[in-house]
Design a protein around this motif. Structure first.
Motif, PDB file in Angstrom:
ATOM      1  N   ALA A 248      -6.551  23.369  58.932  1.00 23.30           N
ATOM      2  CA  ALA A 248      -6.083  23.614  57.560  1.00 23.30           C
ATOM      3  C   ALA A 248      -5.171  22.532  57.021  1.00 23.30           C
ATOM      4  CB  ALA A 248      -5.414  24.988  57.415  1.00 23.30           C
ATOM      5  N   TRP A 249      -5.125  21.379  57.700  1.00 22.90           N
ATOM      6  CA  TRP A 249      -4.381  20.243  57.171  1.00 22.90           C
ATOM      7  C   TRP A 249      -5.124  19.661  55.977  1.00 22.90           C
ATOM      8  CZ3 TRP A 249      -5.477  14.700  58.411  1.00 22.90           C
ATOM      9  CH2 TRP A 249      -4.505  13.852  57.864  1.00 22.90           C
ATOM     10  N   VAL A 250      -4.397  19.325  54.919  1.00 23.01           N
ATOM     11  CA  VAL A 250      -4.977  18.670  53.750  1.00 23.01           C
ATOM     12  C   VAL A 250      -4.695  17.173  53.896  1.00 23.01           C
ATOM     13  CG1 VAL A 250      -4.950  18.475  51.242  1.00 23.01           C
ATOM     14  CG2 VAL A 250      -4.630  20.721  52.329  1.00 23.01           C
ATOM     15  N   PRO A 251      -5.702  16.343  54.184  1.00 26.20           N
ATOM     16  CA  PRO A 251      -5.445  14.981  54.617  1.00 26.20           C
ATOM     17  C   PRO A 251      -5.006  14.003  53.537  1.00 26.20           C
ATOM     18  CG  PRO A 251      -7.796  15.392  54.541  1.00 26.20           C
ATOM     19  CD  PRO A 251      -7.129  16.705  54.298  1.00 26.20           C
ATOM     20  N   SER A 252      -5.414  14.180  52.287  1.00 21.92           N
ATOM     21  CA  SER A 252      -5.096  13.125  51.318  1.00 21.92           C
ATOM     22  C   SER A 252      -4.882  13.674  49.912  1.00 21.92           C
ATOM     23  CB  SER A 252      -6.210  12.069  51.295  1.00 21.92           C
ATOM     24  OG  SER A 252      -7.466  12.675  51.069  1.00 21.92           O
ATOM     25  N   PRO A 253      -3.843  14.473  49.709  1.00 21.81           N
ATOM     26  CA  PRO A 253      -3.484  14.849  48.339  1.00 21.81           C
ATOM     27  C   PRO A 253      -3.062  13.611  47.557  1.00 21.81           C
ATOM     28  CG  PRO A 253      -1.754  15.481  49.877  1.00 21.81           C
ATOM     29  CD  PRO A 253      -2.909  15.014  50.701  1.00 21.81           C
ATOM     30  N   LEU A 254      -3.250  13.637  46.247  1.00 22.90           N
ATOM     31  CA  LEU A 254      -2.899  12.481  45.433  1.00 22.90           C
ATOM     32  C   LEU A 254      -1.393  12.238  45.499  1.00 22.90           C
ATOM     33  CD1 LEU A 254      -4.036  10.400  43.323  1.00 22.90           C
ATOM     34  CD2 LEU A 254      -3.098  11.948  41.593  1.00 22.90           C
ATOM     35  N   PRO A 255      -0.945  11.028  45.881  1.00 23.45           N
ATOM     36  CA  PRO A 255       0.495  10.764  45.936  1.00 23.45           C
ATOM     37  C   PRO A 255       1.088  10.705  44.527  1.00 23.45           C
ATOM     38  CG  PRO A 255      -0.741   8.745  46.344  1.00 23.45           C
ATOM     39  CD  PRO A 255      -1.742   9.858  46.289  1.00 23.45           C
ATOM     40  N   ALA A 256       2.249  11.292  44.365  1.00 28.68           N
ATOM     41  CA  ALA A 256       2.894  11.373  43.046  1.00 28.68           C
ATOM     42  C   ALA A 256       3.686  10.106  42.775  1.00 28.68           C
ATOM     43  CB  ALA A 256       3.786  12.608  42.986  1.00 28.68           C
ATOM     44  N   ILE A 257       2.951   9.006  42.602  1.00 21.99           N
ATOM     45  CA  ILE A 257       3.583   7.699  42.440  1.00 21.99           C
ATOM     46  C   ILE A 257       3.294   7.085  41.076  1.00 21.99           C
ATOM     47  CG2 ILE A 257       3.504   7.216  44.907  1.00 21.99           C
ATOM     48  CD1 ILE A 257       1.027   5.435  44.355  1.00 21.99           C
ATOM     49  N   PHE A 258       2.575   7.792  40.217  1.00 20.40           N
ATOM     50  CA  PHE A 258       2.089   7.201  38.979  1.00 20.40           C
ATOM     51  C   PHE A 258       2.972   7.504  37.774  1.00 20.40           C
ATOM     52  CE2 PHE A 258      -1.399   7.859  41.906  1.00 20.40           C
ATOM     53  CZ  PHE A 258      -1.997   6.609  41.921  1.00 20.40           C
ATOM     54  N   SER A 259       4.032   8.243  37.995  1.00 21.72           N
ATOM     55  CA  SER A 259       5.005   8.545  36.952  1.00 21.72           C
ATOM     56  C   SER A 259       6.273   9.034  37.630  1.00 21.72           C
ATOM     57  CB  SER A 259       4.472   9.616  35.987  1.00 21.72           C
ATOM     58  OG  SER A 259       4.212  10.831  36.685  1.00 21.72           O
ATOM     59  N   GLY A 260       7.367   9.088  36.871  1.00 19.12           N
ATOM     60  CA  GLY A 260       8.611   9.622  37.400  1.00 19.12           C
ATOM     61  C   GLY A 260       9.637   8.548  37.706  1.00 19.12           C
ATOM     62  N   GLU A 261      10.831   9.011  37.993  1.00 20.62           N
ATOM     63  CA  GLU A 261      11.968   8.121  38.245  1.00 20.62           C
ATOM     64  C   GLU A 261      11.695   7.177  39.415  1.00 20.62           C
ATOM     65  OE1 GLU A 261      16.598   8.495  39.830  1.00 20.62           O
ATOM     66  OE2 GLU A 261      15.562  10.279  39.067  1.00 20.62           O
ATOM     67  N   GLY A 262      11.994   5.917  39.201  1.00 20.53           N
ATOM     68  CA  GLY A 262      11.930   4.946  40.283  1.00 20.53           C
ATOM     69  C   GLY A 262      10.545   4.477  40.665  1.00 20.53           C
ATOM     70  N   THR A 263       9.510   4.944  39.977  1.00 19.21           N
ATOM     71  CA  THR A 263       8.158   4.574  40.399  1.00 19.21           C
ATOM     72  C   THR A 263       7.639   3.320  39.705  1.00 19.21           C
ATOM     73  OG1 THR A 263       7.199   6.117  38.778  1.00 19.21           O
ATOM     74  CG2 THR A 263       7.544   6.931  41.026  1.00 19.21           C
ATOM     75  N   ASP A 264       8.273   2.883  38.626  1.00 19.76           N
ATOM     76  CA  ASP A 264       7.828   1.654  37.961  1.00 19.76           C
ATOM     77  C   ASP A 264       7.888   0.469  38.927  1.00 19.76           C
ATOM     78  OD1 ASP A 264       7.415   3.048  35.654  1.00 19.76           O
ATOM     79  OD2 ASP A 264       9.212   2.332  34.621  1.00 19.76           O
ATOM     80  N   ALA A 265       9.028   0.311  39.579  1.00 19.00           N
ATOM     81  CA  ALA A 265       9.187  -0.794  40.525  1.00 19.00           C
ATOM     82  C   ALA A 265       8.233  -0.653  41.709  1.00 19.00           C
ATOM     83  CB  ALA A 265      10.635  -0.858  41.017  1.00 19.00           C
ATOM     84  N   TYR A 266       7.989   0.579  42.114  1.00 18.72           N
ATOM     85  CA  TYR A 266       7.076   0.812  43.235  1.00 18.72           C
ATOM     86  C   TYR A 266       5.654   0.382  42.882  1.00 18.72           C
ATOM     87  CZ  TYR A 266       4.591   3.206  46.994  1.00 18.72           C
ATOM     88  OH  TYR A 266       3.798   3.487  48.075  1.00 18.72           O
ATOM     89  N   ARG A 267       5.203   0.699  41.674  1.00 17.29           N
ATOM     90  CA  ARG A 267       3.848   0.318  41.264  1.00 17.29           C
ATOM     91  C   ARG A 267       3.712  -1.199  41.121  1.00 17.29           C
ATOM     92  NH1 ARG A 267       4.702   4.949  38.273  1.00 17.29           N
ATOM     93  NH2 ARG A 267       5.201   3.797  36.368  1.00 17.29           N
ATOM     94  N   GLU A 268       4.809  -1.882  40.797  1.00 18.49           N
ATOM     95  CA  GLU A 268       4.779  -3.340  40.767  1.00 18.49           C
ATOM     96  C   GLU A 268       4.681  -3.913  42.184  1.00 18.49           C
ATOM     97  OE1 GLU A 268       4.585  -5.332  38.310  1.00 18.49           O
ATOM     98  OE2 GLU A 268       5.186  -4.172  36.534  1.00 18.49           O
ATOM     99  N   TRP A 269       5.277  -3.220  43.135  1.00 15.54           N
ATOM    100  CA  TRP A 269       5.310  -3.675  44.539  1.00 15.54           C
ATOM    101  C   TRP A 269       4.003  -3.392  45.262  1.00 15.54           C
ATOM    102  CZ3 TRP A 269       4.895  -0.825  49.063  1.00 15.54           C
ATOM    103  CH2 TRP A 269       5.351  -1.421  50.253  1.00 15.54           C
ATOM    104  N   LEU A 270       3.340  -2.288  44.932  1.00 17.98           N
ATOM    105  CA  LEU A 270       2.190  -1.794  45.698  1.00 17.98           C
ATOM    106  C   LEU A 270       0.893  -2.484  45.275  1.00 17.98           C
ATOM    107  CD1 LEU A 270       1.375   0.408  47.817  1.00 17.98           C
ATOM    108  CD2 LEU A 270       0.759   1.850  45.861  1.00 17.98           C
ATOM    109  N   PRO A 271       0.155  -3.087  46.205  1.00 19.13           N
ATOM    110  CA  PRO A 271      -1.151  -3.665  45.860  1.00 19.13           C
ATOM    111  C   PRO A 271      -2.136  -2.554  45.482  1.00 19.13           C
ATOM    112  CG  PRO A 271      -0.351  -4.503  47.977  1.00 19.13           C
ATOM    113  CD  PRO A 271       0.525  -3.348  47.605  1.00 19.13           C
ATOM    114  N   VAL A 272      -2.949  -2.805  44.473  1.00 17.46           N
ATOM    115  CA  VAL A 272      -3.906  -1.788  44.044  1.00 17.46           C
ATOM    116  C   VAL A 272      -4.924  -1.490  45.138  1.00 17.46           C
ATOM    117  CG1 VAL A 272      -5.570  -3.385  43.002  1.00 17.46           C
ATOM    118  CG2 VAL A 272      -5.360  -1.037  42.118  1.00 17.46           C
ATOM    119  N   THR A 273      -5.112  -2.415  46.061  1.00 15.19           N
ATOM    120  CA  THR A 273      -6.044  -2.187  47.166  1.00 15.19           C
ATOM    121  C   THR A 273      -5.599  -1.049  48.074  1.00 15.19           C
ATOM    122  OG1 THR A 273      -4.912  -3.960  48.375  1.00 15.19           O
ATOM    123  CG2 THR A 273      -6.937  -4.545  47.206  1.00 15.19           C
ATOM    124  N   ARG A 274      -4.325  -0.640  47.967  1.00 16.11           N
ATOM    125  CA  ARG A 274      -3.843   0.467  48.796  1.00 16.11           C
ATOM    126  C   ARG A 274      -3.780   1.775  48.000  1.00 16.11           C
ATOM    127  NH1 ARG A 274      -0.283  -3.237  51.875  1.00 16.11           N
ATOM    128  NH2 ARG A 274       1.653  -2.215  51.251  1.00 16.11           N
TER     129      ARG A 274
END
Length: 450
Positions: A248-274
């Motif tokens: 009953a493990w859910v292996p890949s829920p969508l990570p909540a990284i596309f909006s919210g506090e502090g995520t702008d810098a994270y999206r600049e850091w993260l390669p789209v390939t990941r």
């Protein structure tokens, strides 16, 4: 430099458009698909003992330094008050709004030394905060064999099933010491030192064995030789990828990284390939509609408000208003058969249902309805040979989570996206029945006792 996630979203127009039409494959397990057949291989972890190779599809993030534990505590929702060397835990992180980033297995290897193993989503989040925050910490990343050049740093094998303990005692020539769930021990196999995690991947007793890659083939050969007479079965990627349907493990829920506090810098850091792909009948322009909380998929037991961490205040609010819970949805056999039959009839078919794992994006989110009203999200989906059932993991409103409740799962995309695994198809409603998670009674009653 590779394109960042932020740049890719700007190019696509929105996060939803980027993800729904991403060209990434749903899942990649770069090991043998089947050694015999996935049905028999699924049965082996229930009836005998299965040997699975986990060396190639996961990422290891080795975290070392004086501030390694502080970083993990600042990012993770788990308690670290009693965390010790030779222990492991399911590490879980949320964003500042308390929505799930992801989970992975955290190994406490030695003083100031940890290995975070699993999908890249939560590993990326930890590494970003370690590199951009005030931490005396260093990282070594050993990515999956899909993107890595050369051999893995570690081999990692899984033994699961009722004969796993007997096999371990046979191959080590000694009684296996009592080890708590997610506790670690060290063994000698064919003269090689092997570290082990006490684990229960599909609800059955098991061991996760790991060590330097150079020792891997020697350890594997010893396990296979010791498996003679114990009905050892080699398990390929098809069966392995479906094991979570029983636990009953859910292996890949969508990570909540596309909006919210502090995520702008994270999206600049993260390669789209990941970043992966988004699939399913849930189709909203608001990326937040795809987010879930840890409570939605049964991670509440791991949340500990005994320390400050990213998202703590928001998660406390979610804890006070737990509106959904994790369940199993057992799909109606006639509806599943009808979908398959549509391929043999003239006209536009139903979205192809693959076996044993049917998701067609890395992040699968399908609408769940009762009387035409949305009451939840269906996640990972596939077939369990041991239960003769086609099921999905789901997060359902509490009012509709009682076992036996009849629901509908909307299967297929409308409009069809442009992902590689999506053919032209029509959307249909699949009847389903709510059941407990895990669905297997053995897994529910014994998963953390073995």
């Amino acid at each position: 430099m590779p394109e960042s996630l932020a740049q890719a979203i700007t190019r696509a127009g929105s996060a939803v458009d980027l993800l729904r039409n991403a060209q990434a494959r749903p899942t990649v397990f770069p090991v043998t698909p089947e050694f015999s057949n996935w049905r028999s291989e699924q049965q082996s972890w229930r009836t005998s003992v299965a040997l699975l190779d986990q060396s190639h599809h996961m990422t290891d993030l080795f975290i070392t330094g004086p501030d390694a534990l502080r970083l993990l505590s600042d990012v993770g929702v788990n308690s670290f008050a009693k965390f010790q060397i030779d222990q492991a835990k399911q590490f879980i992180a949320v964003n500042h709004e308390g929505y799930l980033i992801g989970d992975a297995i955290l190994f406490y290897l030695a003083e100031q030394s940890f290995d975070l193993v699993g999908w890249h989503m939560v590993l990326d989040w930890v590494q970003f905060h370690g590199e951009t925050g005030d931490y005396d910490v260093s990282f070594e990343r050993d990515a999956s064999s899909v993107v890595r050049e050369g051999d893995p740093k570690l081999y990692r094998y899984e033994l699961q099933g009722p004969n796993a303990l007997a096999l371990m005692e046979k191959v080590t020539g000694a009684e296996v010491p009592a080890t708590k769930f997610f506790g670690m021990a060290t063994f000698t196999i064919d003269g090689v030192e092997v570290r082990s995690l006490r684990h229960g991947m599909a609800g059955q007793p098991g061991f996760e064995l790991f060590g330097p890659w150079a020792d891997g083939e020697r350890v594997r050969a010893a396990l296979i030789a010791a498996g003679e007479g114990l009905d050892l079965v080699l398990v390929g990627s098809k069966a392995y990828s479906s094991a979570n349907l029983e636990s009953a493990w859910v292996p890949s829920p969508l990570p909540a990284i596309f909006s919210g506090e502090g995520t702008d810098a994270y999206r600049e850091w993260l390669p789209v390939t990941r970043t992966g792909s988004l699939a399913g009948s849930l189709n909203s322009d608001r990326i937040e509609d795809y987010y879930i909380t840890p409570y939605d998929i049964g991670y509440g037991r791991s949340v500990a408000f005994d320390h400050d961490f990213i998202g703590r205040a928001a998660l406390e609010r979610h804890a006070a208003a737990q509106n959904r819970q994790k369940v199993t949805l057992v799909w109606n056999p006639e509806d599943v058969a009808s979908a398959a039959q549509s391929l043999l009839e003239p006209g536009l078919p139903v979205k192809y249902i693959d076996f044993p794992k049917a998701r067609y994006g890395q992040h699968q989110l399908d609408r769940v309805l009762v009387d035409g009203k949305d009451v939840g999200i269906s996640h990972d989906v596939g077939y369990i040979t041991n239960e003769h059932a086609f099921v999905s993991r789901a997060s359902i409103d509490n009012d509709h989570a009682t076992p036996g409740t009849e629901v509908e799962v909307i299967w297929g995309e409308e409009p069809n996206s442009h992902k590689p695994a999506v053919e032209k198809h029509r959307q249909v409603s699949m009847r389903a029945t709510v059941q407990p998670a895990p669905y297997s009674a053995f897994a529910r009653e014994n998963y953390r006792k073995s």
